[in-house]
Scaffold this motif. Structure first.
Motif, PDB file in Angstrom:
ATOM      1  N   ARG A  86       0.834  -1.212   0.000  1.00 12.13           N
ATOM      2  CA  ARG A  86       0.000   0.000   0.000  1.00 12.13           C
ATOM      3  C   ARG A  86       0.863   1.255   0.000  1.00 12.13           C
ATOM      4  N   LYS A  87       1.945   1.270   0.779  1.00 14.26           N
ATOM      5  CA  LYS A  87       2.837   2.431   0.813  1.00 14.26           C
ATOM      6  C   LYS A  87       3.483   2.658  -0.546  1.00 14.26           C
ATOM      7  N   HIS A  88       3.955   1.563  -1.138  1.00 17.32           N
ATOM      8  CA  HIS A  88       4.615   1.681  -2.444  1.00 17.32           C
ATOM      9  C   HIS A  88       3.648   2.238  -3.490  1.00 17.32           C
ATOM     10  N   TYR A  89       2.464   1.677  -3.556  1.00 13.32           N
ATOM     11  CA  TYR A  89       1.518   2.121  -4.576  1.00 13.32           C
ATOM     12  C   TYR A  89       0.917   3.481  -4.246  1.00 13.32           C
ATOM     13  N   LEU A  90       0.920   3.862  -2.982  1.00 10.87           N
ATOM     14  CA  LEU A  90       0.491   5.217  -2.646  1.00 10.87           C
ATOM     15  C   LEU A  90       1.420   6.230  -3.296  1.00 10.87           C
ATOM     16  N   ASN A  91       2.711   5.967  -3.205  1.00 13.47           N
ATOM     17  CA  ASN A  91       3.672   6.871  -3.856  1.00 13.47           C
ATOM     18  C   ASN A  91       3.487   6.878  -5.369  1.00 13.47           C
ATOM     19  N   GLU A  92       3.193   5.709  -5.947  1.00 13.92           N
ATOM     20  CA  GLU A  92       2.973   5.627  -7.395  1.00 13.92           C
ATOM     21  C   GLU A  92       1.686   6.346  -7.791  1.00 13.92           C
ATOM     22  N   PHE A  93       0.632   6.174  -6.997  1.00 10.92           N
ATOM     23  CA  PHE A  93      -0.636   6.847  -7.293  1.00 10.92           C
ATOM     24  C   PHE A  93      -0.498   8.363  -7.178  1.00 10.92           C
ATOM     25  N   LEU A  94       0.340   8.832  -6.223  1.00 10.44           N
ATOM     26  CA  LEU A  94       0.527  10.275  -6.053  1.00 10.44           C
ATOM     27  C   LEU A  94       1.187  10.922  -7.263  1.00 10.44           C
ATOM     28  N   LYS A  95       1.905  10.136  -8.054  1.00 10.48           N
ATOM     29  CA  LYS A  95       2.510  10.661  -9.281  1.00 10.48           C
ATOM     30  C   LYS A  95       1.453  10.927 -10.351  1.00 10.48           C
ATOM     31  N   ILE A  96       0.302  10.255 -10.226  1.00  5.67           N
ATOM     32  CA  ILE A  96      -0.745  10.348 -11.245  1.00  5.67           C
ATOM     33  C   ILE A  96      -1.923  11.181 -10.769  1.00  5.67           C
ATOM     34  N   LEU A  97      -2.329  10.970  -9.514  1.00  5.47           N
ATOM     35  CA  LEU A  97      -3.560  11.563  -8.995  1.00  5.47           C
ATOM     36  C   LEU A  97      -3.273  12.473  -7.808  1.00  5.47           C
ATOM     37  N   PRO A  98      -4.154  13.436  -7.574  1.00 10.73           N
ATOM     38  CA  PRO A  98      -4.026  14.253  -6.361  1.00 10.73           C
ATOM     39  C   PRO A  98      -4.429  13.430  -5.128  1.00 10.73           C
ATOM     40  N   PRO A  99      -3.984  13.851  -3.938  1.00 11.11           N
ATOM     41  CA  PRO A  99      -4.282  13.073  -2.724  1.00 11.11           C
ATOM     42  C   PRO A  99      -5.782  12.877  -2.471  1.00 11.11           C
ATOM     43  N   GLU A 100      -6.607  13.856  -2.842  1.00 13.94           N
ATOM     44  CA  GLU A 100      -8.054  13.726  -2.621  1.00 13.94           C
ATOM     45  C   GLU A 100      -8.622  12.543  -3.397  1.00 13.94           C
TER      46      GLU A 100
ATOM     47  N   ILE B 137      -6.960   9.881  -4.340  1.00 14.72           N
ATOM     48  CA  ILE B 137      -6.461   8.632  -3.768  1.00 14.72           C
ATOM     49  C   ILE B 137      -7.275   8.274  -2.533  1.00 14.72           C
ATOM     50  N   SER B 138      -7.618   9.269  -1.756  1.00 13.72           N
ATOM     51  CA  SER B 138      -8.484   9.027  -0.602  1.00 13.72           C
ATOM     52  C   SER B 138      -9.850   8.511  -1.063  1.00 13.72           C
ATOM     53  N   GLN B 139     -10.369   9.101  -2.134  1.00 16.31           N
ATOM     54  CA  GLN B 139     -11.639   8.621  -2.700  1.00 16.31           C
ATOM     55  C   GLN B 139     -11.493   7.185  -3.202  1.00 16.31           C
ATOM     56  N   LEU B 140     -10.333   6.849  -3.767  1.00 13.52           N
ATOM     57  CA  LEU B 140     -10.083   5.489  -4.255  1.00 13.52           C
ATOM     58  C   LEU B 140     -10.199   4.481  -3.121  1.00 13.52           C
ATOM     59  N   TYR B 141      -9.502   4.735  -2.017  1.00 12.08           N
ATOM     60  CA  TYR B 141      -9.543   3.800  -0.895  1.00 12.08           C
ATOM     61  C   TYR B 141     -10.942   3.724  -0.296  1.00 12.08           C
ATOM     62  N   LYS B 142     -11.621   4.855  -0.239  1.00 14.87           N
ATOM     63  CA  LYS B 142     -12.986   4.875   0.284  1.00 14.87           C
ATOM     64  C   LYS B 142     -13.914   4.078  -0.636  1.00 14.87           C
ATOM     65  N   ALA B 143     -13.772   4.257  -1.959  1.00 18.56           N
ATOM     66  CA  ALA B 143     -14.613   3.530  -2.915  1.00 18.56           C
ATOM     67  C   ALA B 143     -14.354   2.034  -2.836  1.00 18.56           C
ATOM     68  N   GLU B 144     -13.083   1.632  -2.651  1.00 19.08           N
ATOM     69  CA  GLU B 144     -12.775   0.202  -2.490  1.00 19.08           C
ATOM     70  C   GLU B 144     -13.471  -0.373  -1.261  1.00 19.08           C
ATOM     71  N   ARG B 145     -13.394   0.345  -0.131  1.00 16.67           N
ATOM     72  CA  ARG B 145     -14.046  -0.131   1.093  1.00 16.67           C
ATOM     73  C   ARG B 145     -15.555  -0.219   0.908  1.00 16.67           C
ATOM     74  N   GLU B 146     -16.152   0.811   0.289  1.00 17.31           N
ATOM     75  CA  GLU B 146     -17.606   0.804   0.066  1.00 17.31           C
ATOM     76  C   GLU B 146     -18.013  -0.365  -0.813  1.00 17.31           C
ATOM     77  N   PHE B 147     -17.255  -0.600  -1.880  1.00 18.25           N
ATOM     78  CA  PHE B 147     -17.568  -1.699  -2.790  1.00 18.25           C
ATOM     79  C   PHE B 147     -17.475  -3.035  -2.061  1.00 18.25           C
ATOM     80  N   ASN B 148     -16.388  -3.234  -1.303  1.00 15.13           N
ATOM     81  CA  ASN B 148     -16.213  -4.493  -0.581  1.00 15.13           C
ATOM     82  C   ASN B 148     -17.311  -4.683   0.463  1.00 15.13           C
ATOM     83  N   ASP B 149     -17.661  -3.612   1.174  1.00 13.77           N
ATOM     84  CA  ASP B 149     -18.737  -3.705   2.163  1.00 13.77           C
ATOM     85  C   ASP B 149     -20.062  -4.082   1.502  1.00 13.77           C
TER      86      ASP B 149
END
Length: 170
Positions: free
Chosen positions: A127-141, A143-155
């Motif tokens: 997660r740490k490694h890909y967070l740094n990779e995602f930050l190169k492409i997307l803004p932090p907001e 990425i936060s939405q990404l993790y939230k959407a993953e949790r919502e989908f899994n729930d």
């Protein structure tokens, strides 16, 4: 009486030759016929197209949901989705190894606990490694939405599976 017998025999004669039998007429039923599929031989070095397995279908639904939540531009999408798929693949590989470690065939409980902690650490490192990779492409907001959407989908998937289990009587 003879006239009556002649009339009955005449009617039976007409009925006999006008129908194939005295039973109901056969109803034509469409048949499903086997059609062999002829596949062209694959050339060495060429890739086989993706097969729509149930797991892959679920991943497609998940990617669609996340894509709607993130609302990515086309340039961001081109860079993000291959990286995200690699992220999911790496996380899944560690989770599979973790499940295999939790098998009842493990001889020593302390070794199993140590391996479980190692797998947790590996998941955090990924997660740490890909967070740094995602930050190169997307803004932090995003990425936060990404993790939230993953949790919502899994729930939501867990909720739907539990509802199906309840309806099935399990």
């Amino acid at each position: 009486m003879i006239k009556l017998v002649k009339h009955v025999l005449g009617i039976l004669f007409i009925l006999f030759f006008s129908f194939n039998s005295f039973s109901q007429q056969p109803v034509p039923v469409p048949l499903r016929r086997y059609r062999p599929v002829y596949v062209q031989p694959r050339q060495p070095g060429t890739r086989i197209g993706p097969v729509a397995t149930p797991g892959r279908k679920l991943e497609n639904v998940k990617e669609s949901y996340i894509g709607r939540q993130l609302n990515l531009s086309s340039q961001q999408s081109k860079a993000f989705w291959p990286l995200y798929r690699q992220y999911v693949q790496d996380m899944t590989a560690v989770r599979i190894m973790r499940r295999q470690n939790n098998s009842p065939n493990s001889p020593n409980g302390s070794v199993q606990l140590q391996k479980d902690l190692e797998y947790e650490t590996e998941l955090v490192n990924i997660r740490k490694h890909y967070l740094n990779e995602f930050l190169k492409i997307l803004p932090p907001e995003k990425i936060s939405q990404l993790y939230k959407a993953e949790r919502e989908f899994n729930d939501e998937m867990v909720r739907q599976l539990s509802e199906r289990s309840i309806r099935a009587g399990n």
